[in-house]
Design a protein around this motif. Structure first.
Motif, PDB file in Angstrom:
ATOM      1  N   THR A  51     -25.806 -19.117 -24.021  1.00 31.32           N
ATOM      2  CA  THR A  51     -24.722 -20.050 -23.733  1.00 31.32           C
ATOM      3  C   THR A  51     -23.631 -19.857 -24.768  1.00 31.32           C
ATOM      4  O   THR A  51     -23.913 -19.689 -25.957  1.00 31.32           O
ATOM      5  CB  THR A  51     -25.226 -21.503 -23.788  1.00 31.32           C
ATOM      6  OG1 THR A  51     -26.296 -21.658 -22.860  1.00 31.32           O
ATOM      7  CG2 THR A  51     -24.111 -22.483 -23.450  1.00 31.32           C
ATOM      8  N   THR A  52     -22.382 -19.884 -24.336  1.00 34.21           N
ATOM      9  CA  THR A  52     -21.248 -19.728 -25.248  1.00 34.21           C
ATOM     10  C   THR A  52     -20.565 -21.070 -25.476  1.00 34.21           C
ATOM     11  O   THR A  52     -20.808 -22.047 -24.754  1.00 34.21           O
ATOM     12  CB  THR A  52     -20.241 -18.703 -24.705  1.00 34.21           C
ATOM     13  OG1 THR A  52     -19.829 -19.093 -23.395  1.00 34.21           O
ATOM     14  CG2 THR A  52     -20.868 -17.322 -24.642  1.00 34.21           C
ATOM     15  N   ALA A  53     -19.687 -21.101 -26.492  1.00 36.78           N
ATOM     16  CA  ALA A  53     -19.059 -22.351 -26.907  1.00 36.78           C
ATOM     17  C   ALA A  53     -18.216 -22.976 -25.810  1.00 36.78           C
ATOM     18  O   ALA A  53     -18.015 -24.200 -25.799  1.00 36.78           O
ATOM     19  CB  ALA A  53     -18.211 -22.114 -28.153  1.00 36.78           C
ATOM     20  N   ASP A  54     -17.727 -22.183 -24.887  1.00 35.88           N
ATOM     21  CA  ASP A  54     -16.916 -22.728 -23.797  1.00 35.88           C
ATOM     22  C   ASP A  54     -17.761 -23.219 -22.627  1.00 35.88           C
ATOM     23  O   ASP A  54     -17.232 -23.591 -21.571  1.00 35.88           O
ATOM     24  CB  ASP A  54     -15.899 -21.693 -23.304  1.00 35.88           C
ATOM     25  CG  ASP A  54     -16.561 -20.438 -22.748  1.00 35.88           C
ATOM     26  OD1 ASP A  54     -17.815 -20.374 -22.690  1.00 35.88           O
ATOM     27  OD2 ASP A  54     -15.829 -19.488 -22.391  1.00 35.88           O
ATOM     28  N   GLY A  55     -19.083 -23.232 -22.822  1.00 36.94           N
ATOM     29  CA  GLY A  55     -19.987 -23.709 -21.787  1.00 36.94           C
ATOM     30  C   GLY A  55     -20.462 -22.639 -20.826  1.00 36.94           C
ATOM     31  O   GLY A  55     -21.284 -22.917 -19.938  1.00 36.94           O
ATOM     32  N   THR A  95     -15.591 -15.143 -29.274  1.00 36.97           N
ATOM     33  CA  THR A  95     -16.537 -15.880 -28.438  1.00 36.97           C
ATOM     34  C   THR A  95     -17.788 -16.195 -29.249  1.00 36.97           C
ATOM     35  O   THR A  95     -18.439 -15.297 -29.774  1.00 36.97           O
ATOM     36  CB  THR A  95     -16.923 -15.060 -27.192  1.00 36.97           C
ATOM     37  OG1 THR A  95     -15.743 -14.738 -26.466  1.00 36.97           O
ATOM     38  CG2 THR A  95     -17.889 -15.829 -26.306  1.00 36.97           C
ATOM     39  N   ARG A  96     -18.104 -17.468 -29.349  1.00 39.77           N
ATOM     40  CA  ARG A  96     -19.262 -17.886 -30.143  1.00 39.77           C
ATOM     41  C   ARG A  96     -20.422 -18.235 -29.223  1.00 39.77           C
ATOM     42  O   ARG A  96     -20.272 -19.049 -28.305  1.00 39.77           O
ATOM     43  CB  ARG A  96     -18.901 -19.081 -31.026  1.00 39.77           C
ATOM     44  CG  ARG A  96     -20.018 -19.518 -31.973  1.00 39.77           C
ATOM     45  CD  ARG A  96     -19.479 -20.494 -33.012  1.00 39.77           C
ATOM     46  NE  ARG A  96     -18.952 -21.700 -32.392  1.00 39.77           N
ATOM     47  CZ  ARG A  96     -19.682 -22.795 -32.137  1.00 39.77           C
ATOM     48  NH1 ARG A  96     -20.983 -22.819 -32.456  1.00 39.77           N
ATOM     49  NH2 ARG A  96     -19.125 -23.849 -31.595  1.00 39.77           N
ATOM     50  N   VAL A  97     -21.561 -17.603 -29.461  1.00 42.01           N
ATOM     51  CA  VAL A  97     -22.782 -17.949 -28.736  1.00 42.01           C
ATOM     52  C   VAL A  97     -23.407 -19.159 -29.411  1.00 42.01           C
ATOM     53  O   VAL A  97     -23.629 -19.163 -30.626  1.00 42.01           O
ATOM     54  CB  VAL A  97     -23.763 -16.764 -28.700  1.00 42.01           C
ATOM     55  CG1 VAL A  97     -25.100 -17.172 -28.098  1.00 42.01           C
ATOM     56  CG2 VAL A  97     -23.169 -15.608 -27.909  1.00 42.01           C
ATOM     57  N   THR A  98     -23.670 -20.185 -28.645  1.00 40.27           N
ATOM     58  CA  THR A  98     -24.187 -21.445 -29.205  1.00 40.27           C
ATOM     59  C   THR A  98     -25.670 -21.655 -28.952  1.00 40.27           C
ATOM     60  O   THR A  98     -26.287 -22.485 -29.616  1.00 40.27           O
ATOM     61  CB  THR A  98     -23.408 -22.626 -28.623  1.00 40.27           C
ATOM     62  OG1 THR A  98     -23.485 -22.591 -27.188  1.00 40.27           O
ATOM     63  CG2 THR A  98     -21.952 -22.577 -29.063  1.00 40.27           C
ATOM     64  N   ARG A 132     -22.488 -19.447 -19.295  1.00 36.53           N
ATOM     65  CA  ARG A 132     -23.878 -18.994 -19.376  1.00 36.53           C
ATOM     66  C   ARG A 132     -23.946 -17.546 -18.897  1.00 36.53           C
ATOM     67  O   ARG A 132     -23.300 -17.176 -17.925  1.00 36.53           O
ATOM     68  CB  ARG A 132     -24.802 -19.879 -18.541  1.00 36.53           C
ATOM     69  CG  ARG A 132     -24.900 -21.311 -19.058  1.00 36.53           C
ATOM     70  CD  ARG A 132     -25.788 -22.169 -18.174  1.00 36.53           C
ATOM     71  NE  ARG A 132     -25.864 -23.530 -18.657  1.00 36.53           N
ATOM     72  CZ  ARG A 132     -26.717 -23.965 -19.586  1.00 36.53           C
ATOM     73  NH1 ARG A 132     -27.583 -23.110 -20.109  1.00 36.53           N
ATOM     74  NH2 ARG A 132     -26.710 -25.220 -19.980  1.00 36.53           N
ATOM     75  N   ASP A 166     -17.872 -13.439 -32.575  1.00 33.08           N
ATOM     76  CA  ASP A 166     -17.024 -14.612 -32.790  1.00 33.08           C
ATOM     77  C   ASP A 166     -15.737 -14.288 -33.547  1.00 33.08           C
ATOM     78  O   ASP A 166     -14.805 -15.097 -33.574  1.00 33.08           O
ATOM     79  CB  ASP A 166     -17.790 -15.728 -33.498  1.00 33.08           C
ATOM     80  CG  ASP A 166     -18.411 -15.285 -34.807  1.00 33.08           C
ATOM     81  OD1 ASP A 166     -18.146 -14.158 -35.256  1.00 33.08           O
ATOM     82  OD2 ASP A 166     -19.168 -16.086 -35.393  1.00 33.08           O
ATOM     83  N   THR A 226     -26.544 -10.649 -35.609  1.00 32.60           N
ATOM     84  CA  THR A 226     -25.661 -11.737 -36.043  1.00 32.60           C
ATOM     85  C   THR A 226     -25.314 -11.681 -37.525  1.00 32.60           C
ATOM     86  O   THR A 226     -24.507 -12.478 -38.002  1.00 32.60           O
ATOM     87  CB  THR A 226     -26.291 -13.100 -35.709  1.00 32.60           C
ATOM     88  OG1 THR A 226     -27.665 -13.114 -36.149  1.00 32.60           O
ATOM     89  CG2 THR A 226     -26.259 -13.353 -34.208  1.00 32.60           C
TER      90      THR A 226
END
Length: 408
Positions: A92-96, A79-82, A98, A35, A108
């Motif tokens: 899944t990443t913050a921008d949707g 890039t953040r993994v959510t 997969r 991130d 992490t």
């Protein structure tokens, strides 16, 4: 991309895991997600050489910018993994987006604990975990400036030493009676208290913070519970770190002071591994789970996890190791001791001289050793610990006696 090996956390650990996968011959897709917008870097210089201005910025990075493309590592920064879905083998990443995975490694890391008092959100209040925060501290440490450090752990003491070296007037506030008391015990913690006071630091133990005061939105002092107010141009908060386990918890992985793993760095979910600060891993030699927050663990443990991901039978049993540099004191510590888990400290050499080795013993056996301005003794210290032999304290304390002959 269901055959991808995905690594979440693009710090030292993630970068070394990706490197190990390639060195061990893995030719499939490797995706390294972080991130931060900085490519993977090491954190110790942020409170040591880089903060002191001795090291150039380029020295903090694990690899060159070209390395990732040259080794076909898909590095995704900023890039953040959510979410992690172990059943679907998908993140899944913050921008949707997969991304499917065959194997997933969580590196992490951890985040600084925040100070929970009024005024903690004022400008001029600093934490140190990321490279840009070290840059801000460099700017904040000015000759004649007033710096207050809250917390006398490793980060607090190293930043205090850097501030002194920059010519600032430094006050260190510590809740315990001595700095590093839980880590080193009273006998050795006193060494660090004396060290900082000798360099002009106003070290105040048993301090309770009531409030950070400010003017025009910027910190200008620290108010203690006893009513004492300490003026400050900058405040550094170093009150510990917390493992970043939110993803693991939401995914249903076993979490207890970190992501719980076995000695192979496997989590409770199939094909999911964890390593570094975030992993509470079973240690075969120590016979218990431990979570280690130091550089050597972030360097070595993810490499072991990568090999396990490739099917190798690897157990991670390295003894914990960490080091510090403060003023003219250089130190290495090897081993593991619970707070109050020892019954004797043996010194080889005089701590007042600035050159000595300290050993923590329980039942006559060496649990850990710390060498201060004495070098090339890490291996024999490791051997003493692993031998589990009863030692002769007299021979252990004798600088003329080889460490290998200290067993009784």
């Amino acid at each position: 991309m269901t055959n991808a090996y995905v690594i979440v956390g693009a710090g030292l650990g993630g970068a070394k895991a990706a490197q190990t996968l390639r060195e061990q011959g893995f030719t499939g897709p490797v995706v390294l997600i972080g991130d931060e917008r900085e490519r993977p870097y090491e954190r110790p210089p942020l409170s040591k050489g880089y903060l002191l201005g001795k090291d150039e910025r380029e020295k903090i990075y694990v690899h060159t910018p070209q390395w990732y493309a040259e080794h076909d590592v898909d590095l995704r920064l900023g890039t953040r993994v959510t979410a992690v879905d172990p059943a679907a083998h998908e993140v899944t990443t913050a921008d949707g987006g997969r991304l499917g995975y065959a194997k997933l490694l969580l590196t992490t890391g951890s985040a600084p604990r925040r100070l929970a008092v009024p005024g903690a959100d004022l400008a001029g209040v600093h934490y140190l975990r990321q490279a840009h925060e070290s840059d801000r501290l460099k700017d904040a440490f000015q000759p004649g400036g007033r710096v207050v450090v809250i917390g006398a752990g490793w980060i607090g003491l190293e930043t205090a030493a850097a501030a002194v070296s920059a010519g600032a007037h430094v006050t260190v506030l510590e809740a315990a009676e001595l700095p590093l008391l839980r880590v080193l015990g009273r006998e050795v913690a006193q060494v660090f208290a004396d060290l900082h006071r000798e360099h002009g630091v106003d070290l105040r133990p048993s301090a309770r913070i009531a409030e950070l005061t400010g003017s025009a939105g910027t910190v200008d002092g620290v108010l203690l519970a006893d009513g004492t107010r300490i003026p400050a141009d900058a405040v550094v908060v170093g009150v510990g770190i917390t493992p970043n386990t939110d993803l693991a918890t939401a995914a249903g992985l076993a979490v207890d002071n970190g992501i719980v793993t076995d000695e192979h760095l496997r989590t409770s979910a199939m094909d999911v591994y964890a390593a570094g600060d975030v992993a509470n891993a079973y240690h075969p030699f120590l016979g218990r789970h431990i979570r280690v927050e130091h550089w050597a663990n972030a360097l070595n443990q993810p490499q072991a996890a990568a090999r396990v991901m490739l099917g190798e039978d690897v157990s991670y049993d390295r003894l914990p190791y960490f080091y510090t540099d403060q003023y003219d004191l250089g130190m290495e510590y090897t081993g593991y001791v619970e707070p109050d888990g020892y019954d004797q400290v043996v010194f080889r050499g005089d701590p007042a001289s600035g050159e000595f080795v300290a050993f923590w013993l329980a039942g006559g056996r060496v649990l850990a050793g710390m060498n201060v301005n004495v070098w090339d003794v890490t291996k024999p210290i490791q051997e003493l610990i692993r031998s589990r032999e009863i030692v002769d304290p007299g021979r252990l304390a004798d600088p003329q006696a080889p460490l290998s002959s200290s067993a009784g």
